[in-house]
Design a protein around this motif. Structure first.
Motif, mmCIF file in Angstrom:
data_model
loop_
_atom_site.group_PDB
_atom_site.id
_atom_site.type_symbol
_atom_site.label_atom_id
_atom_site.label_comp_id
_atom_site.label_asym_id
_atom_site.label_seq_id
_atom_site.Cartn_x
_atom_site.Cartn_y
_atom_site.Cartn_z
ATOM 1 N N ALA A 137 19.304 -29.939 89.007
ATOM 2 C CA ALA A 137 20.323 -30.719 88.316
ATOM 3 C C ALA A 137 21.234 -29.738 87.595
ATOM 4 C CB ALA A 137 19.681 -31.676 87.324
ATOM 5 N N PHE A 138 22.509 -30.054 87.528
ATOM 6 C CA PHE A 138 23.459 -29.183 86.865
ATOM 7 C C PHE A 138 24.614 -30.002 86.320
ATOM 8 C CE2 PHE A 138 24.062 -29.308 91.416
ATOM 9 C CZ PHE A 138 25.402 -29.602 91.580
ATOM 10 N N ILE A 139 25.498 -29.363 85.595
ATOM 11 C CA ILE A 139 26.698 -30.006 85.068
ATOM 12 C C ILE A 139 27.809 -29.801 86.092
ATOM 13 C CG2 ILE A 139 28.397 -30.053 83.197
ATOM 14 C CD1 ILE A 139 25.572 -30.959 82.381
ATOM 15 N N ALA A 140 28.497 -30.894 86.440
ATOM 16 C CA ALA A 140 29.592 -30.838 87.404
ATOM 17 C C ALA A 140 30.845 -31.417 86.762
ATOM 18 C CB ALA A 140 29.227 -31.617 88.661
ATOM 19 N N GLN A 141 31.983 -31.201 87.397
ATOM 20 C CA GLN A 141 33.253 -31.679 86.866
ATOM 21 C C GLN A 141 34.059 -32.333 87.975
ATOM 22 O OE1 GLN A 141 35.514 -29.077 84.252
ATOM 23 N NE2 GLN A 141 37.326 -29.477 85.482
ATOM 24 N N VAL A 142 34.714 -33.446 87.647
ATOM 25 C CA VAL A 142 35.649 -34.121 88.546
ATOM 26 C C VAL A 142 37.018 -34.037 87.893
ATOM 27 C CG1 VAL A 142 36.309 -36.330 89.582
ATOM 28 C CG2 VAL A 142 33.896 -35.696 89.434
ATOM 29 N N GLU A 147 22.044 -37.450 85.988
ATOM 30 C CA GLU A 147 22.295 -38.710 85.298
ATOM 31 C C GLU A 147 23.415 -39.533 85.915
ATOM 32 O OE1 GLU A 147 23.037 -37.774 81.215
ATOM 33 O OE2 GLU A 147 21.230 -36.566 81.062
ATOM 34 N N ASN A 148 24.261 -38.929 86.746
ATOM 35 C CA ASN A 148 25.414 -39.627 87.305
ATOM 36 C C ASN A 148 25.726 -39.039 88.664
ATOM 37 O OD1 ASN A 148 27.516 -41.485 87.384
ATOM 38 N ND2 ASN A 148 28.235 -40.984 85.344
ATOM 39 N N HIS A 149 26.745 -39.576 89.323
ATOM 40 C CA HIS A 149 27.134 -39.130 90.648
ATOM 41 C C HIS A 149 28.653 -38.991 90.703
ATOM 42 C CE1 HIS A 149 27.804 -39.280 95.008
ATOM 43 N NE2 HIS A 149 26.598 -38.767 95.079
ATOM 44 N N GLU A 150 29.134 -38.055 91.503
ATOM 45 C CA GLU A 150 30.564 -37.776 91.600
ATOM 46 C C GLU A 150 31.373 -39.018 91.960
ATOM 47 O OE1 GLU A 150 33.567 -34.951 94.200
ATOM 48 O OE2 GLU A 150 31.480 -34.367 93.997
ATOM 49 N N ARG A 151 30.886 -39.840 92.878
ATOM 50 C CA ARG A 151 31.630 -41.049 93.269
ATOM 51 C C ARG A 151 31.822 -41.981 92.074
ATOM 52 N NH1 ARG A 151 32.394 -42.725 98.547
ATOM 53 N NH2 ARG A 151 32.126 -44.874 97.883
#
Length: 78
Positions: free
Chosen positions: A9-14, A34-38
């Motif tokens: 798991a990691f921190i991502a950015q949109v 905890e969440n998904h890009e879509r």
């Protein structure tokens, strides 16, 4: 950080980027566990008035109509 399934798991950015303006107009960070890009992209787009606007996204977002209504359609190619 390891997940229960053995992945990571990691921190991502949109980021929403306006090609016409040449700037990022909105962005959000999220924890992949905890969440998904879509879901994050749908939330960002839902905050904007997008009438008559063409949205381009990577292949992850073109697998099926994104919003699930008559304004949203499946993938197209040029």
């Amino acid at each position: 950080m390891p997940t229960a399934g053995g992945g990571s798991a990691f921190i991502a950015q949109v980021t929403l980027y306006s090609a016409a303006l040449g700037v990022a107009i909105s962005q959000a960070c999220y924890a992949t566990g905890e969440n998904h890009e879509r879901a994050v992209l749908r939330q960002l787009l839902g905050e904007l008035d997008l009438g008559g606007v063409l949205i381009q996204a990577d292949a992850l977002h073109t697998q099926r109509p994104f919003f699930g209504n008559s304004r949203s359609r499946g993938p197209t190619s040029s």
